[in-house]
Scaffold this active site. Structure first.
Site, PDB file in Angstrom:
ATOM      1  N   LYS A 113       0.805  -1.204  -0.056  1.00 50.35           N
ATOM      2  CA  LYS A 113       0.056  -0.272  -0.046  1.00 50.35           C
ATOM      3  C   LYS A 113       0.829   1.161  -0.043  1.00 50.35           C
ATOM      4  CE  LYS A 113      -4.468  -1.410   1.684  1.00 50.35           C
ATOM      5  NZ  LYS A 113      -5.437  -1.751   2.774  1.00 50.35           N
ATOM      6  N   LYS A 195      -3.550 -10.963  -6.877  1.00 45.53           N
ATOM      7  CA  LYS A 195      -4.652 -11.355  -6.227  1.00 45.53           C
ATOM      8  C   LYS A 195      -5.583 -10.473  -6.826  1.00 45.53           C
ATOM      9  CE  LYS A 195      -5.552  -9.090  -2.387  1.00 45.53           C
ATOM     10  NZ  LYS A 195      -5.488  -8.457  -0.907  1.00 45.53           N
ATOM     11  N   LYS A 198     -10.566  -5.409  -5.401  1.00 40.28           N
ATOM     12  CA  LYS A 198     -11.593  -4.337  -6.134  1.00 40.28           C
ATOM     13  C   LYS A 198     -10.796  -3.127  -6.297  1.00 40.28           C
ATOM     14  CE  LYS A 198     -12.832  -4.243  -1.208  1.00 40.28           C
ATOM     15  NZ  LYS A 198     -13.442  -5.117  -0.241  1.00 40.28           N
TER      16      LYS A 198
HETATM   17  P1  TYM Z   1     -10.621  -7.145   2.939  1.00 39.87           P
HETATM   18  O1  TYM Z   1     -11.697  -6.366   3.286  1.00 39.87           O
HETATM   19  O2  TYM Z   1      -9.537  -6.957   1.939  1.00 39.87           O
HETATM   20  O3  TYM Z   1     -11.095  -8.693   2.407  1.00 39.87           O
HETATM   21  C1  TYM Z   1     -12.153  -9.543   3.212  1.00 39.87           C
HETATM   22  C2  TYM Z   1     -11.872 -10.998   3.194  1.00 39.87           C
HETATM   23  O4  TYM Z   1     -11.750 -11.342   1.794  1.00 39.87           O
HETATM   24  C3  TYM Z   1     -10.419 -12.224   1.750  1.00 39.87           C
HETATM   25  N1  TYM Z   1     -10.053 -12.110   0.177  1.00 39.87           N
HETATM   26  C4  TYM Z   1      -9.714 -12.861  -0.795  1.00 39.87           C
HETATM   27  N2  TYM Z   1      -9.661 -14.015  -0.613  1.00 39.87           N
HETATM   28  C5  TYM Z   1      -9.265 -15.013  -1.629  1.00 39.87           C
HETATM   29  N3  TYM Z   1      -8.962 -14.315  -2.650  1.00 39.87           N
HETATM   30  C6  TYM Z   1      -8.916 -13.160  -3.047  1.00 39.87           C
HETATM   31  N4  TYM Z   1      -8.574 -12.575  -4.157  1.00 39.87           N
HETATM   32  C7  TYM Z   1      -9.195 -12.308  -1.569  1.00 39.87           C
HETATM   33  N5  TYM Z   1      -9.283 -10.852  -1.594  1.00 39.87           N
HETATM   34  C8  TYM Z   1      -9.907 -10.988  -0.322  1.00 39.87           C
HETATM   35  C9  TYM Z   1      -9.600 -11.650   2.644  1.00 39.87           C
HETATM   36  O5  TYM Z   1      -8.491 -12.467   3.044  1.00 39.87           O
HETATM   37  C10 TYM Z   1     -10.471 -11.345   3.960  1.00 39.87           C
HETATM   38  O6  TYM Z   1     -10.622 -12.332   4.688  1.00 39.87           O
HETATM   39  N6  TYM Z   1      -7.951  -6.646   7.319  1.00 39.87           N
HETATM   40  C11 TYM Z   1      -9.168  -7.546   6.688  1.00 39.87           C
HETATM   41  C12 TYM Z   1     -10.152  -7.072   7.251  1.00 39.87           C
HETATM   42  C13 TYM Z   1     -10.298  -7.402   8.911  1.00 39.87           C
HETATM   43  C14 TYM Z   1     -10.558  -8.592   9.554  1.00 39.87           C
HETATM   44  C15 TYM Z   1     -10.294  -8.398  10.935  1.00 39.87           C
HETATM   45  C16 TYM Z   1     -10.534  -9.880   9.157  1.00 39.87           C
HETATM   46  C17 TYM Z   1     -10.407  -6.685   9.709  1.00 39.87           C
HETATM   47  N7  TYM Z   1     -10.172  -6.864  10.933  1.00 39.87           N
HETATM   48  C18 TYM Z   1     -10.329  -9.361  11.893  1.00 39.87           C
HETATM   49  C19 TYM Z   1     -10.324 -10.968  10.065  1.00 39.87           C
HETATM   50  C20 TYM Z   1     -10.415 -10.573  11.296  1.00 39.87           C
HETATM   51  C21 TYM Z   1      -9.299  -7.052   5.384  1.00 39.87           C
HETATM   52  O7  TYM Z   1      -8.692  -5.935   4.644  1.00 39.87           O
HETATM   53  O8  TYM Z   1     -10.055  -7.897   4.298  1.00 39.87           O
END
Ligand code: TYM
Length: 330
Positions: A113, A195, A198
């Site tokens: 990032k 990956k 969005k």
């Molecule tokens: P975020 O919002 O980026 O993504 C949400 C969830 O989707 C999964 N993910 C994917 N899995 C497979 N292939 C992909 N291309 C892909 N893109 C996203 C992510 O691994 C995630 O599980 N930091 C986290 C949100 C968060 C969180 C937490 C998660 C905040 N606090 C506590 C678990 C526990 C995030 O940015 O996810």
């Protein structure tokens, strides 16, 4: 026997991809019957990149409607908006004081990032994983179902739990990641080495859960493959491997079944079928989403009741933490 606790969350930063669905939300549904699950919409995390306030409000309710449409059930799980539970920000502060700068600067997501957004390198992006650790630790979570990209953040949450427990006395459960082997990393349709995300500039790289059938057909048709011409699951054909993963996630068919079915079949036909499998898999979710999104009363009821339960549990942990670090009881 008490049920184990599960926590996970998604950022309401607009347009959920099928990567989010396959890697995370889809796996949360079945956990609801066996565990005590907390599923959050992590709006505090979302503002680490600039958000238009009215869009953030819309995206937050949208995500809540998508959670419901995917099958998260407020009768079974606690579904809430992160900023409605102040303990998340409060515990983050305490955890910040036991987190090493070096550890945070080694976080892959931060490094990526900061490379991309040099002009908005705010402190929130740096301490983002500490907030995530607070999310998890507040609920005495044992299992965290996430995609592969969150693994490093989970390691930090484990480290911080152990460090706090050692420095003071046992306070937090040490959480385990729950990462499925298949589908934990859905790749971009345009670049199968990165990956699906969005925030990709090229919208052909991702499929959104709410994409129209025609958009899904178009994006899959344009997906990057190779010149080998065989539908085989292997690391020489990362594009095809990714498409097989998506096919498997939506159809429930195993990788072998898919390989066998498409032996000797061209990429064109495989992609056509895949598009229909995805469209069909998303249809019930899209239909339910459209019903729920206009029912503001229902959405409000869900997030209010969720916040009440989450606040109760989170404050129990926070009170213990405050006592242990030496704060006078309020
Ligand atoms: P975020 O919002 O980026 O993504 C949400 C969830 O989707 C999964 N993910 C994917 N899995 C497979 N292939 C992909 N291309 C892909 N893109 C996203 C992510 O691994 C995630 O599980 N930091 C986290 C949100 C968060 C969180 C937490 C998660 C905040 N606090 C506590 C678990 C526990 C995030 O940015 O996810």
């Amino acid at each position: 026997m008490e049920k184990k606790i599960v926590f996970s969350g998604v950022q309401p930063s607009g347009g959920l991809t099928i990567g989010n669905y396959i890697g995370a939300i889809k796996n949360w549904i079945d956990l609801q019957d066996k565990y005590d699950c907390y599923y959050s919409i992590v709006d505090l995390h979302a503002i680490t990149v600039p958000q238009v306030p009215k869009d953030l409000r819309k995206n937050t309710l949208d995500l809540l409607a998508i959670y419901s449409a995917c099958g998260l059930d407020p009768e079974k799980s606690t579904i809430f908006i992160q900023s409605h539970v102040p303990a998340h920000a409060e515990l983050t502060w305490v955890l910040n004081t036991i987190t090493y700068m070096g550890q945070l600067s080694r976080m892959t997501q931060f490094k990526e990032k900061s490379r991309k957004s040099k002009e908005n390198l705010n402190a929130g992006l740096f301490t983002y994983p500490v907030l995530m650790a607070a999310d998890i630790l507040l609920y005495q979570t044992e299992l965290v179902p996430v995609g592969e990209d969150q693994k490093q953040h989970l390691e930090l949450a484990r480290d911080l739990a152990e460090r706090f427990n050692n420095r003071y006395s046992p306070t937090f459960k040490v959480p385990e990641p729950l990462i499925k082997e298949e589908g934990a990393r859905i790749m971009s349709l345009q670049d199968p080495e990165s990956k699906m995300s969005k925030s990709d500039e090229n919208e052909n790289g991702y499929i959104l859960i709410l994409d129209e059938p025609d958009a899904i057909r178009r994006k899959i048709k344009r997906a990057v493959t190779d010149s080998i011409g065989e539908i085989k699951y292997n690391d020489e054909q990362l594009g095809i491997k990714n498409l097989i993963n998506i096919y498997s996630a939506f159809s429930g068919d195993s990788i072998e079944e898919i390989e066998n079915r498409y032996k000797g079949v061209g990429y064109g036909k495989f992609k056509e079928d895949l598009a229909e499998v995805v469209i069909e898999g998303l249809m019930p979710i899209q239909k339910k989403y459209k019903e729920i999104i206009n029912n503001k009363d229902y959405l409000e009821k869900v997030y209010r009741e969720g916040a009440e339960k989450a606040n109760y549990i989170a404050n129990k942990t926070l009170r213990k933490v405050y006592k242990k670090v030496g704060f006078i009881q309020r």
